[in-house]
Design an enzyme around this catalytic site. Sequence first.
Site, mmCIF file in Angstrom:
data_model
loop_
_atom_site.group_PDB
_atom_site.id
_atom_site.type_symbol
_atom_site.label_atom_id
_atom_site.label_comp_id
_atom_site.label_asym_id
_atom_site.label_seq_id
_atom_site.Cartn_x
_atom_site.Cartn_y
_atom_site.Cartn_z
ATOM 1 N N LYS A 202 0.857 -1.178 0.000
ATOM 2 C CA LYS A 202 0.000 0.000 0.000
ATOM 3 C C LYS A 202 0.895 1.231 0.000
ATOM 4 C CE LYS A 202 -3.653 2.370 2.466
ATOM 5 N NZ LYS A 202 -4.696 2.261 3.482
ATOM 6 N N LYS A 256 -2.050 -1.590 -4.041
ATOM 7 C CA LYS A 256 -2.832 -0.383 -4.331
ATOM 8 C C LYS A 256 -1.992 0.850 -4.251
ATOM 9 C CE LYS A 256 -5.477 1.486 -0.929
ATOM 10 N NZ LYS A 256 -6.313 1.583 0.248
HETATM 11 C C1 PBG Z 1 -7.782 3.302 5.176
HETATM 12 C C2 PBG Z 1 -7.936 3.064 3.733
HETATM 13 C C3 PBG Z 1 -7.677 3.961 2.712
HETATM 14 C C4 PBG Z 1 -8.090 3.334 1.548
HETATM 15 C C5 PBG Z 1 -8.545 2.055 1.873
HETATM 16 N N1 PBG Z 1 -8.434 1.898 3.235
HETATM 17 C C6 PBG Z 1 -7.189 5.358 2.734
HETATM 18 C C7 PBG Z 1 -5.972 5.731 3.444
HETATM 19 O O1 PBG Z 1 -5.079 4.917 3.712
HETATM 20 O O2 PBG Z 1 -5.891 6.909 3.811
HETATM 21 C C8 PBG Z 1 -8.072 3.962 0.188
HETATM 22 C C9 PBG Z 1 -9.115 3.485 -0.761
HETATM 23 C C10 PBG Z 1 -9.438 4.434 -1.871
HETATM 24 O O3 PBG Z 1 -8.814 5.490 -2.054
HETATM 25 O O4 PBG Z 1 -10.384 4.122 -2.599
HETATM 26 N N2 PBG Z 1 -6.768 2.650 5.818
#
Ligand code: PBG
Length: 329
Positions: A202, A256
């Site tokens: 991530k 992601k």
């Molecule tokens: C929270 C989380 C996020 C996303 C999924 N879970 C955002 C972040 O880390 O601030 C992003 C998903 C998206 O942008 O569609 N932990």
Amino acid sequence: MKKLTRNFPKTRARRLRKNLAIRNLVAETNLDISKLIQPLFVSDSIKDTEEIISMPGQYRFSKEMLKFEIEQLLKLGLSTVALFPHLQKVKKNNEGSEAINPDNFLCNVIKDVKIEFPELVVIADIALDPYTSSGHDGILKGGYIDNDLTLDALSEMSINLADVGTDILAPSDMMDGRIGVIRDRLEEKEYKDVILISYAVKYASNYYGPFRDAVGSTNDNGISKDSYQMDYRNIKEAHKEVQLDIEEGADIVMVKPALSNLDIINSISKSYDVPVFSYQVSGEYSMLKYGIDKKLFDSNVIPETLMSIFRAGSNSILTYFAKLMAENK
Ligand code: PBG
């Protein structure tokens, strides 16, 4: 790789592009909607639905409307949703303690949803961001996210969500060691078949902006998520995270954002014997949606991007376009 010979006209690549039927016969990748997962936002403070300004065409649902939406998705042939709560400010504090309340909003929603739709596969995010006043995924202590303190909360939260029948837990917090701690707690409680999808790769991405608006976790404290989410300059680090999470007990790993990391999806899927999922995140959605709405390009850009993510080696994709794809299949 074979040596390239100039054998035109013996070989004409265009023969296999002649018409749609031929193109379909030779296509190497297919868009199978059973491989698409719809993320949905559920709010504790709205009456029915509310469009998310930064994500046109996506909504926050009340608990009742969420069930109605899920019914539609199942009818369309989708099987799986990822649920994200949008909570009132009064539910948030520095520790995100509402996350470990076994009777919290999301636990109640999932309990109800699983009673009504036992066949639905429910994924819940494991991270504290909907619950902390800072919007961070963990507990802030002295301007820094405290890893080990956060692990306790995450494992507690995981058990509560398993208790209400969540099929898949998806830790997205990027704390070190969380998969191992959660897997141990699940085994201890005899939750042998709860699946862990680790958001292993991530990246600290600018593309999450609209999501933070959707769940109300936009933070204005000047502390970024760069001290726990990954640096997008790195490839080796992605392999390290995946390796660790598999060893700790992840069943599936996720990459992601998707479109800016096709190289990573590809190398992870070739290097490890676990399924790789990808998340076409909120910023990717909104970028495409705005472009389509402004007629900059045709809506066929959606299957084009999804196909590229599958082609890279993704097994399934979390995408806000899942419903639309199912409607148009
Ligand atoms: C929270 C989380 C996020 C996303 C999924 N879970 C955002 C972040 O880390 O601030 C992003 C998903 C998206 O942008 O569609 N932990």
